[in-house]
Design an enzyme around this catalytic site. Structure first.
Site, PDB file in Angstrom:
ATOM      1  N   LYS A 114      33.676  10.660  18.378  1.00 40.30           N
ATOM      2  CA  LYS A 114      32.663  10.232  19.354  1.00 40.30           C
ATOM      3  C   LYS A 114      31.314  10.878  19.092  1.00 40.30           C
ATOM      4  O   LYS A 114      30.271  10.258  19.266  1.00 40.30           O
ATOM      5  CB  LYS A 114      33.122  10.542  20.779  1.00 40.30           C
ATOM      6  CG  LYS A 114      34.206   9.591  21.246  1.00 40.30           C
ATOM      7  CD  LYS A 114      34.386   9.629  22.747  1.00 40.30           C
ATOM      8  CE  LYS A 114      35.451   8.611  23.156  1.00 40.30           C
ATOM      9  NZ  LYS A 114      35.896   8.744  24.523  1.00 40.30           N
ATOM     10  N   LYS A 199      40.236   1.214  15.577  1.00 38.83           N
ATOM     11  CA  LYS A 199      40.886   0.964  16.862  1.00 38.83           C
ATOM     12  C   LYS A 199      40.074  -0.044  17.686  1.00 38.83           C
ATOM     13  O   LYS A 199      38.848   0.005  17.651  1.00 38.83           O
ATOM     14  CB  LYS A 199      40.920   2.325  17.580  1.00 38.83           C
ATOM     15  CG  LYS A 199      41.826   2.439  18.745  1.00 38.83           C
ATOM     16  CD  LYS A 199      41.716   3.840  19.361  1.00 38.83           C
ATOM     17  CE  LYS A 199      40.357   4.112  19.950  1.00 38.83           C
ATOM     18  NZ  LYS A 199      40.267   5.235  20.865  1.00 38.83           N
ATOM     19  N   LYS A 202      36.307  -0.004  23.649  1.00 40.10           N
ATOM     20  CA  LYS A 202      35.320  -0.512  24.606  1.00 40.10           C
ATOM     21  C   LYS A 202      33.914  -0.358  24.059  1.00 40.10           C
ATOM     22  O   LYS A 202      33.006  -1.081  24.434  1.00 40.10           O
ATOM     23  CB  LYS A 202      35.386   0.295  25.909  1.00 40.10           C
ATOM     24  CG  LYS A 202      36.675   0.210  26.669  1.00 40.10           C
ATOM     25  CD  LYS A 202      36.576   1.112  27.912  1.00 40.10           C
ATOM     26  CE  LYS A 202      37.926   1.461  28.473  1.00 40.10           C
ATOM     27  NZ  LYS A 202      38.026   2.815  28.994  1.00 40.10           N
TER      28      LYS A 202
HETATM   29  P1  TYM Z   1      40.574   5.403  27.785  1.00 40.88           P
HETATM   30  O1  TYM Z   1      39.858   5.087  29.049  1.00 40.88           O
HETATM   31  O2  TYM Z   1      39.804   5.416  26.509  1.00 40.88           O
HETATM   32  O3  TYM Z   1      41.760   4.385  27.560  1.00 40.88           O
HETATM   33  C1  TYM Z   1      42.681   4.118  28.594  1.00 40.88           C
HETATM   34  C2  TYM Z   1      44.079   3.946  28.023  1.00 40.88           C
HETATM   35  O4  TYM Z   1      44.106   2.891  27.058  1.00 40.88           O
HETATM   36  C3  TYM Z   1      44.675   3.357  25.839  1.00 40.88           C
HETATM   37  N1  TYM Z   1      43.996   2.687  24.722  1.00 40.88           N
HETATM   38  C4  TYM Z   1      44.623   2.010  23.764  1.00 40.88           C
HETATM   39  N2  TYM Z   1      45.928   1.760  23.546  1.00 40.88           N
HETATM   40  C5  TYM Z   1      46.239   1.007  22.467  1.00 40.88           C
HETATM   41  N3  TYM Z   1      45.321   0.503  21.603  1.00 40.88           N
HETATM   42  C6  TYM Z   1      44.005   0.736  21.789  1.00 40.88           C
HETATM   43  N4  TYM Z   1      43.098   0.232  20.949  1.00 40.88           N
HETATM   44  C7  TYM Z   1      43.596   1.527  22.899  1.00 40.88           C
HETATM   45  N5  TYM Z   1      42.394   1.941  23.381  1.00 40.88           N
HETATM   46  C8  TYM Z   1      42.664   2.655  24.496  1.00 40.88           C
HETATM   47  C9  TYM Z   1      44.407   4.850  25.836  1.00 40.88           C
HETATM   48  O5  TYM Z   1      45.330   5.526  25.002  1.00 40.88           O
HETATM   49  C10 TYM Z   1      44.578   5.195  27.295  1.00 40.88           C
HETATM   50  O6  TYM Z   1      45.953   5.381  27.598  1.00 40.88           O
HETATM   51  N6  TYM Z   1      41.200  10.341  27.882  1.00 40.88           N
HETATM   52  C11 TYM Z   1      41.673   9.086  28.420  1.00 40.88           C
HETATM   53  C12 TYM Z   1      41.584   8.989  29.916  1.00 40.88           C
HETATM   54  C13 TYM Z   1      42.226  10.097  30.670  1.00 40.88           C
HETATM   55  C14 TYM Z   1      43.625  10.280  30.877  1.00 40.88           C
HETATM   56  C15 TYM Z   1      43.726  11.431  31.711  1.00 40.88           C
HETATM   57  C16 TYM Z   1      44.746   9.602  30.451  1.00 40.88           C
HETATM   58  C17 TYM Z   1      41.584  11.081  31.337  1.00 40.88           C
HETATM   59  N7  TYM Z   1      42.472  11.893  31.981  1.00 40.88           N
HETATM   60  C18 TYM Z   1      44.978  11.897  32.120  1.00 40.88           C
HETATM   61  C19 TYM Z   1      46.000  10.072  30.863  1.00 40.88           C
HETATM   62  C20 TYM Z   1      46.109  11.218  31.687  1.00 40.88           C
HETATM   63  C21 TYM Z   1      40.827   7.980  27.847  1.00 40.88           C
HETATM   64  O7  TYM Z   1      39.702   8.158  27.465  1.00 40.88           O
HETATM   65  O8  TYM Z   1      41.386   6.749  27.946  1.00 40.88           O
END
Ligand code: TYM
Length: 336
Positions: A114, A199, A202
Site C-alpha cells: 500500500k 488481486k 477496491k
Molecule cells: P478489506 O476491507 O480489504 O477486505 C474485506 C474482506 O475481503 C477479503 N478480500 C478478498 N478475498 C478474496 N479475494 C480478494 N481479491 C479479496 N479482497 C479482499 C479480505 O481478505 C477481507 O476478509 N484488514 C481488513 C479489515 C479488518 C478485519 C479486522 C478483518 C480490520 N479489522 C478484523 C477481520 C478481522 C481489510 O482491510 O479487509
C-alpha cells in the site's frame, strides 16, 4: 462448543466479488452453522489510514452494512457494528501498540504494497493498522476469523500479539484466545479480471478489473466478456490450470459461485473455449449477484432502519468489549 466469530470490512469504495467470495459468503455460512455468536464490523477507523473523503464516510459505512445484510447476514442473529462507535477498539490498540516490536510490523507485506515506494509519506496509522486489527479481534476474544487469503499475515500477527501478552502478563494462561483464521473455499484470493497475477481490489485504477456488488447485469457481462484470458481451451482437470492464472481465476469464481469444486466445473467445461465459458460465467454471476444488488438498494433507501440495526449492534459490541478492556488494564496494573 459455540464459536465466537468476528470479521470486518473497510468502508473504502464499493465491495467487489473478491470481498463476497473470499469473506462475506463464509460469514453467512458460519452464522447459519451451530450456535456460533457472530459479530461483523464496519471498520471505519481503518478506512482513514490512507486519505479519505469525510463527505462520504458515513454513507459508505451504511452501504457496507447494507451489503452484509443483502448477502445474507441476518441482523436478528448476528451483530453488525461500527468500529468507531466502540471506543475500546482504539484503546486496546494503544495497549498493544506499546507491546508490539517494530520489526513485526516491518514484515507486513500489505503495508509495503500500500505504501509502495513512498513509505516515509505513509501515515503512522497505515503502518500500525495490523495492531488495530488485532485489537478488533481480541477485544471480543474471538475464536474464528473468516477472511480472504490476503489477511492471513495480519492474523498471524494477531496470534503473536495474543500469545506474547498471555506469556508476559498471564503466566502463559490463555487470557486472549489465539484466533483461528477461517480461509476456505475455491476463491480465497480472487484475482483482477485484467491481470491474473494481481488481486481484485477496491483501489485498482481500472473498474474493469473488478465486479462490484452494485454493478448491473450489462456491466457484469461486459466485464467478463473483456476479462483477460489465454488462447487455449479450458483443460479437463485442475492440474491443467497451473501456469494459467487468468483461466484459474475465472474457473475459481465459477466454482465458488456455483458451490462446486474446480474439478467439477472442468468436468463440464473442459475442452471448451472461453467464448463458450464466459457467457455461462456472466449468467451465473448475474444470477447470484443481482438479488444482492437489489436488496442493497432497498436497504439504502431506508437509512433509518439501517441506523437502528447498527445502533443495536454497537450496543452489543460495546457490552462485550468494555469488560475485556477493563480486565486488560487491570492485568497491566493501571490505577482503577
Ligand atoms: P478489506 O476491507 O480489504 O477486505 C474485506 C474482506 O475481503 C477479503 N478480500 C478478498 N478475498 C478474496 N479475494 C480478494 N481479491 C479479496 N479482497 C479482499 C479480505 O481478505 C477481507 O476478509 N484488514 C481488513 C479489515 C479488518 C478485519 C479486522 C478483518 C480490520 N479489522 C478484523 C477481520 C478481522 C481489510 O482491510 O479487509
Amino acid at each position: 462448543m459455540s464459536k465466537r466469530i468476528l470479521s470486518c470490512m473497510q468502508p473504502t469504495n464499493r465491495l467487489h466479488l473478491g470481498n463476497y467470495l473470499g469473506a462475506l459468503h463464509n460469514w453467512v455460512k458460519l452464522q447459519d452453522e451451530g450456535d456460533n455468536q457472530c459479530l461483523y464490523g464496519v471498520v471505519d477507523l481503518h478506512a482513514i489510514t490512507a486519505g479519505h473523503d469525510p463527505g462520504s464516510l458515513a454513507q459508505s459505512t451504511r452501504e457496507i452494512a447494507a451489503a452484509y445484510i443483502a448477502a445474507g447476514v441476518d441482523p436478528a442473529r448476528s451483530y453488525i457494528f461500527v468500529q468507531s462507535a466502540v471506543p475500546a477498539h482504539s484503546q486496546l490498540q494503544w495497549l498493544f501498540a506499546t507491546q508490539t516490536p517494530l520489526g513485526w510490523l516491518k514484515r507486513m507485506t500489505q503495508f509495503k504494497d500500500k505504501a509502495g515506494k513512498k513509505q516515509d509519506l505513509a501515515s503512522l496509522g497505515l503502518f500500525g493498522y495490523p495492531v488495530l486489527m488485532a485489537a478488533d479481534i481480541l477485544i471480543y476474544k474471538a475464536t474464528h476469523v473468516p477472511v480472504g487469503d490476503d489477511q492471513k499475515q495480519h492474523l498471524e500477527l494477531t496470534r503473536d500479539i495474543a500469545q506474547s501478552f498471555n506469556q508476559h502478563y498471564c503466566d502463559g494462561e490463555e487470557f486472549f484466545p489465539l484466533p483461528e483464521p477461517y480461509i476456505t473455499g475455491e476463491a480465497t484470493r480472487v484475482m483482477s479480471l485484467r491481470d491474473g497475477t494481481a488481486k481484485m481490489s477496491k483501489s485498482a485504477d481500472s473498474d474493469m478489473s473488478r465486479i462490484n456488488l452494485t454493478d448491473d447485469a450489462d456491466t457484469i457481462a461486459q466485464k467478463i466478456r473483456k476479462a483477460k484470458t489465454d488462447p487455449e481451451a479450458l483443460p479437463d482437470n485442475a492440474k491443467g490450470l497451473e501456469g494459467r492464472a487468468e483461466a484459474d481465476n475465472l474457473v475459481g469464481i465459477y466454482a465458488a459461485l456455483s458451490g462446486q469444486a474446480k474439478e467439477d466445473v472442468l468436468a463440464d467445461f473442459g475442452g471448451k473455449q472461453f467464448s463458450e465459458f464466459k457467457p455461462a460465467l456472466a449468467d451465473l454471476c448475474v444470477d447470484k449477484l443481482s438479488p444482492i444488488t437489489a436488496r442493497m438498494r432497498e436497504l439504502m433507501d431506508d437509512p433509518g432502519e439501517l441506523d437502528a440495526i447498527l445502533k443495536r449492534g454497537n450496543d452489543k459490541a460495546q457490552s462485550l468489549a468494555a469488560p475485556t478492556l477493563e480486565e486488560t488494564m487491570k492485568i497491566l496494573g493501571f490505577w482503577r
